[in-house]
Scaffold this motif. Structure first.
Motif, PDB file in Angstrom:
ATOM      1  N   GLN A  40       0.823  -1.209   0.000  1.00 55.35           N
ATOM      2  CA  GLN A  40       0.000   0.000   0.000  1.00 55.35           C
ATOM      3  C   GLN A  40       0.859   1.262   0.000  1.00 55.35           C
ATOM      4  OE1 GLN A  40      -2.386   0.207   3.518  1.00 55.35           O
ATOM      5  NE2 GLN A  40      -0.682   0.766   4.836  1.00 55.35           N
ATOM      6  N   ASN A  41       2.108   1.148   0.398  1.00 57.66           N
ATOM      7  CA  ASN A  41       3.023   2.295   0.429  1.00 57.66           C
ATOM      8  C   ASN A  41       3.738   2.439  -0.914  1.00 57.66           C
ATOM      9  OD1 ASN A  41       2.415   2.689   3.161  1.00 57.66           O
ATOM     10  ND2 ASN A  41       3.990   1.248   3.776  1.00 57.66           N
ATOM     11  N   PHE A  42       2.981   2.436  -2.012  1.00 63.22           N
ATOM     12  CA  PHE A  42       3.591   2.421  -3.337  1.00 63.22           C
ATOM     13  C   PHE A  42       4.456   3.642  -3.620  1.00 63.22           C
ATOM     14  CE2 PHE A  42       0.395   5.306  -4.880  1.00 63.22           C
ATOM     15  CZ  PHE A  42      -0.773   4.939  -4.232  1.00 63.22           C
ATOM     16  N   ASP A  43       4.256   4.739  -2.896  1.00 59.36           N
ATOM     17  CA  ASP A  43       5.101   5.915  -3.106  1.00 59.36           C
ATOM     18  C   ASP A  43       6.479   5.752  -2.457  1.00 59.36           C
ATOM     19  OD1 ASP A  43       3.759   5.967  -0.643  1.00 59.36           O
ATOM     20  OD2 ASP A  43       3.896   8.149  -0.488  1.00 59.36           O
ATOM     21  N   LYS A  44       6.595   4.837  -1.460  1.00 60.47           N
ATOM     22  CA  LYS A  44       7.865   4.632  -0.757  1.00 60.47           C
ATOM     23  C   LYS A  44       8.457   3.247  -0.991  1.00 60.47           C
ATOM     24  CE  LYS A  44       6.070   7.425   2.973  1.00 60.47           C
ATOM     25  NZ  LYS A  44       5.302   7.275   4.178  1.00 60.47           N
ATOM     26  N   CYS A  45       7.616   2.296  -1.346  1.00 54.98           N
ATOM     27  CA  CYS A  45       8.062   0.906  -1.445  1.00 54.98           C
ATOM     28  C   CYS A  45       7.789   0.375  -2.851  1.00 54.98           C
ATOM     29  CB  CYS A  45       7.321   0.049  -0.414  1.00 54.98           C
ATOM     30  SG  CYS A  45       7.769  -1.685  -0.432  1.00 54.98           S
ATOM     31  N   ASP A  46       8.730  -0.381  -3.392  1.00 56.71           N
ATOM     32  CA  ASP A  46       8.562  -0.881  -4.756  1.00 56.71           C
ATOM     33  C   ASP A  46       8.148  -2.357  -4.813  1.00 56.71           C
ATOM     34  OD1 ASP A  46      10.909  -2.071  -3.963  1.00 56.71           O
ATOM     35  OD2 ASP A  46      12.061  -1.461  -5.712  1.00 56.71           O
ATOM     36  N   TYR A  47       7.666  -2.919  -3.680  1.00 58.21           N
ATOM     37  CA  TYR A  47       7.240  -4.324  -3.715  1.00 58.21           C
ATOM     38  C   TYR A  47       6.029  -4.457  -4.626  1.00 58.21           C
ATOM     39  CZ  TYR A  47       5.321  -8.838  -2.609  1.00 58.21           C
ATOM     40  OH  TYR A  47       4.819 -10.104  -2.726  1.00 58.21           O
ATOM     41  N   ARG A  48       6.132  -5.372  -5.570  1.00 56.40           N
ATOM     42  CA  ARG A  48       5.056  -5.585  -6.531  1.00 56.40           C
ATOM     43  C   ARG A  48       5.248  -6.959  -7.167  1.00 56.40           C
ATOM     44  NH1 ARG A  48       2.466  -2.446 -10.564  1.00 56.40           N
ATOM     45  NH2 ARG A  48       2.843  -3.397 -12.563  1.00 56.40           N
ATOM     46  N   SER A  49       4.148  -7.668  -7.322  1.00 52.49           N
ATOM     47  CA  SER A  49       4.200  -8.985  -7.933  1.00 52.49           C
ATOM     48  C   SER A  49       2.972  -9.160  -8.817  1.00 52.49           C
ATOM     49  CB  SER A  49       4.213 -10.055  -6.829  1.00 52.49           C
ATOM     50  OG  SER A  49       4.126 -11.338  -7.364  1.00 52.49           O
ATOM     51  N   VAL A  50       3.198  -9.548 -10.053  1.00 52.08           N
ATOM     52  CA  VAL A  50       2.077  -9.829 -10.960  1.00 52.08           C
ATOM     53  C   VAL A  50       1.678 -11.283 -10.727  1.00 52.08           C
ATOM     54  CG1 VAL A  50       1.342 -10.005 -13.353  1.00 52.08           C
ATOM     55  CG2 VAL A  50       2.850  -8.136 -12.643  1.00 52.08           C
ATOM     56  N   LEU A  51       0.408 -11.509 -10.397  1.00 53.63           N
ATOM     57  CA  LEU A  51      -0.073 -12.858 -10.115  1.00 53.63           C
ATOM     58  C   LEU A  51      -0.443 -13.571 -11.410  1.00 53.63           C
ATOM     59  CD1 LEU A  51      -2.286 -12.180  -6.968  1.00 53.63           C
ATOM     60  CD2 LEU A  51       0.071 -12.996  -7.068  1.00 53.63           C
ATOM     61  N   THR A  52      -0.038 -14.824 -11.481  1.00 53.21           N
ATOM     62  CA  THR A  52      -0.337 -15.682 -12.626  1.00 53.21           C
ATOM     63  C   THR A  52      -0.834 -17.025 -12.097  1.00 53.21           C
ATOM     64  OG1 THR A  52       1.873 -16.648 -12.678  1.00 53.21           O
ATOM     65  CG2 THR A  52       1.543 -14.627 -13.957  1.00 53.21           C
ATOM     66  N   LYS A  53      -1.275 -17.897 -12.993  1.00 53.22           N
ATOM     67  CA  LYS A  53      -1.700 -19.234 -12.578  1.00 53.22           C
ATOM     68  C   LYS A  53      -0.574 -19.980 -11.866  1.00 53.22           C
ATOM     69  CE  LYS A  53      -5.398 -20.179 -15.784  1.00 53.22           C
ATOM     70  NZ  LYS A  53      -6.022 -21.113 -16.689  1.00 53.22           N
ATOM     71  N   GLU A  54       0.656 -19.677 -12.229  1.00 56.93           N
ATOM     72  CA  GLU A  54       1.805 -20.376 -11.655  1.00 56.93           C
ATOM     73  C   GLU A  54       2.150 -19.907 -10.246  1.00 56.93           C
ATOM     74  OE1 GLU A  54       1.936 -19.043 -14.923  1.00 56.93           O
ATOM     75  OE2 GLU A  54       1.336 -21.033 -15.621  1.00 56.93           O
ATOM     76  N   ASN A  55       1.850 -18.654  -9.894  1.00 56.10           N
ATOM     77  CA  ASN A  55       2.289 -18.169  -8.587  1.00 56.10           C
ATOM     78  C   ASN A  55       1.172 -17.717  -7.647  1.00 56.10           C
ATOM     79  OD1 ASN A  55       1.539 -15.662  -9.598  1.00 56.10           O
ATOM     80  ND2 ASN A  55       3.568 -14.756  -9.443  1.00 56.10           N
ATOM     81  N   ILE A  56      -0.076 -17.809  -8.061  1.00 51.44           N
ATOM     82  CA  ILE A  56      -1.176 -17.395  -7.194  1.00 51.44           C
ATOM     83  C   ILE A  56      -1.366 -18.423  -6.071  1.00 51.44           C
ATOM     84  CG2 ILE A  56      -3.020 -18.514  -8.535  1.00 51.44           C
ATOM     85  CD1 ILE A  56      -4.714 -15.939  -7.943  1.00 51.44           C
ATOM     86  N   THR A  57      -1.652 -17.924  -4.872  1.00 54.95           N
ATOM     87  CA  THR A  57      -1.885 -18.805  -3.727  1.00 54.95           C
ATOM     88  C   THR A  57      -3.349 -18.735  -3.309  1.00 54.95           C
ATOM     89  OG1 THR A  57      -1.476 -17.102  -2.045  1.00 54.95           O
ATOM     90  CG2 THR A  57       0.465 -18.324  -2.873  1.00 54.95           C
ATOM     91  N   ASP A  58      -3.763 -19.662  -2.457  1.00 52.33           N
ATOM     92  CA  ASP A  58      -5.127 -19.625  -1.930  1.00 52.33           C
ATOM     93  C   ASP A  58      -5.371 -18.322  -1.181  1.00 52.33           C
ATOM     94  OD1 ASP A  58      -5.829 -22.113  -2.963  1.00 52.33           O
ATOM     95  OD2 ASP A  58      -5.148 -23.174  -1.178  1.00 52.33           O
ATOM     96  N   ASN A  59      -4.379 -17.867  -0.432  1.00 50.60           N
ATOM     97  CA  ASN A  59      -4.541 -16.625   0.315  1.00 50.60           C
ATOM     98  C   ASN A  59      -4.643 -15.412  -0.612  1.00 50.60           C
ATOM     99  OD1 ASN A  59      -4.615 -17.373   3.147  1.00 50.60           O
ATOM    100  ND2 ASN A  59      -2.618 -18.242   2.727  1.00 50.60           N
ATOM    101  N   ASP A  60      -3.931 -15.442  -1.723  1.00 51.62           N
ATOM    102  CA  ASP A  60      -4.105 -14.376  -2.723  1.00 51.62           C
ATOM    103  C   ASP A  60      -5.543 -14.374  -3.222  1.00 51.62           C
ATOM    104  OD1 ASP A  60      -1.381 -13.678  -2.619  1.00 51.62           O
ATOM    105  OD2 ASP A  60      -0.870 -15.011  -4.289  1.00 51.62           O
TER     106      ASP A  60
END
Length: 171
Positions: A40-60
């Motif tokens: 949520q801190n996209f102005d300060k933090c660059d964490y980002r992950s594009v979800l795909t069938k290969e990396n999506i989790t149940d919690n996602d």
């Protein structure tokens, strides 16, 4: 903090800065959408992950459902919206895979809340409304899924959490 508690913490918080994790949908230039898990801190933090069938989790997927329906808008779903949710956003191949996932996930937890999922505590209200819609539209399919006991982790949790109709749960 136990390993289990740490894992739950990591589901909700950014691994870089400990801000809250959010899900966003972005229309691709070509067809389809892109599902982005980010801080949520996209102005300060660059964490980002594009979800795909290969990396999506149940919690996602739980977080996507929460984001898709939200809390500040009336709940509405029809066949078109359900298809978009299940195949484009939750990345299931078909509705049957989603129904199996829904039954199993709602039977895994005593309560569907922020203590065991990366969602807000009122998440169960969304799931109950979704369960009511699925009961009306897919009664026969859900009964078949529940008959196979491998698809249900805890029958009592399923009854408490899923919002599925009495006709389905006590068939």
């Amino acid at each position: 903090m136990t390993d289990e508690e740490l894992n739950r913490w990591n589901l909700r918080f950014c691994p870089k800065c400990r801000g809250h994790i959010q899900i966003s949908f972005r229309q691709k230039k070509e067809d389809g959408i892109e599902i982005i898990k980010h801080c949520q801190n996209f102005d300060k933090c660059d964490y980002r992950s594009v979800l795909t069938k290969e990396n999506i989790t149940d919690n996602d997927r739980h977080k996507i459902i929460e984001t898709f329906f939200g809390y500040n808008k009336p709940f509405f779903i029809d066949k078109t919206i359900l298809k978009s949710l299940t195949t484009e956003k939750l990345l299931f191949d078909n509705i049957e895979d989603f129904l199996k996932w829904f039954v199993f996930e709602t039977s895994r937890y005593k309560v569907l809340d922020h203590n065991n999922l990366p969602v807000s505590s009122a998440y169960w209200t969304i799931i109950n409304k979704l369960g009511q819609h699925l009961s009306d539209s897919y009664e026969i399919e859900i009964k078949q899924i529940i008959k196979n006991k491998d698809n249900v982790d805890n029958e009592q949790f399923l009854k408490n959490n899923s919002g599925l109709s009495f006709n389905i749960l006590y068939a």
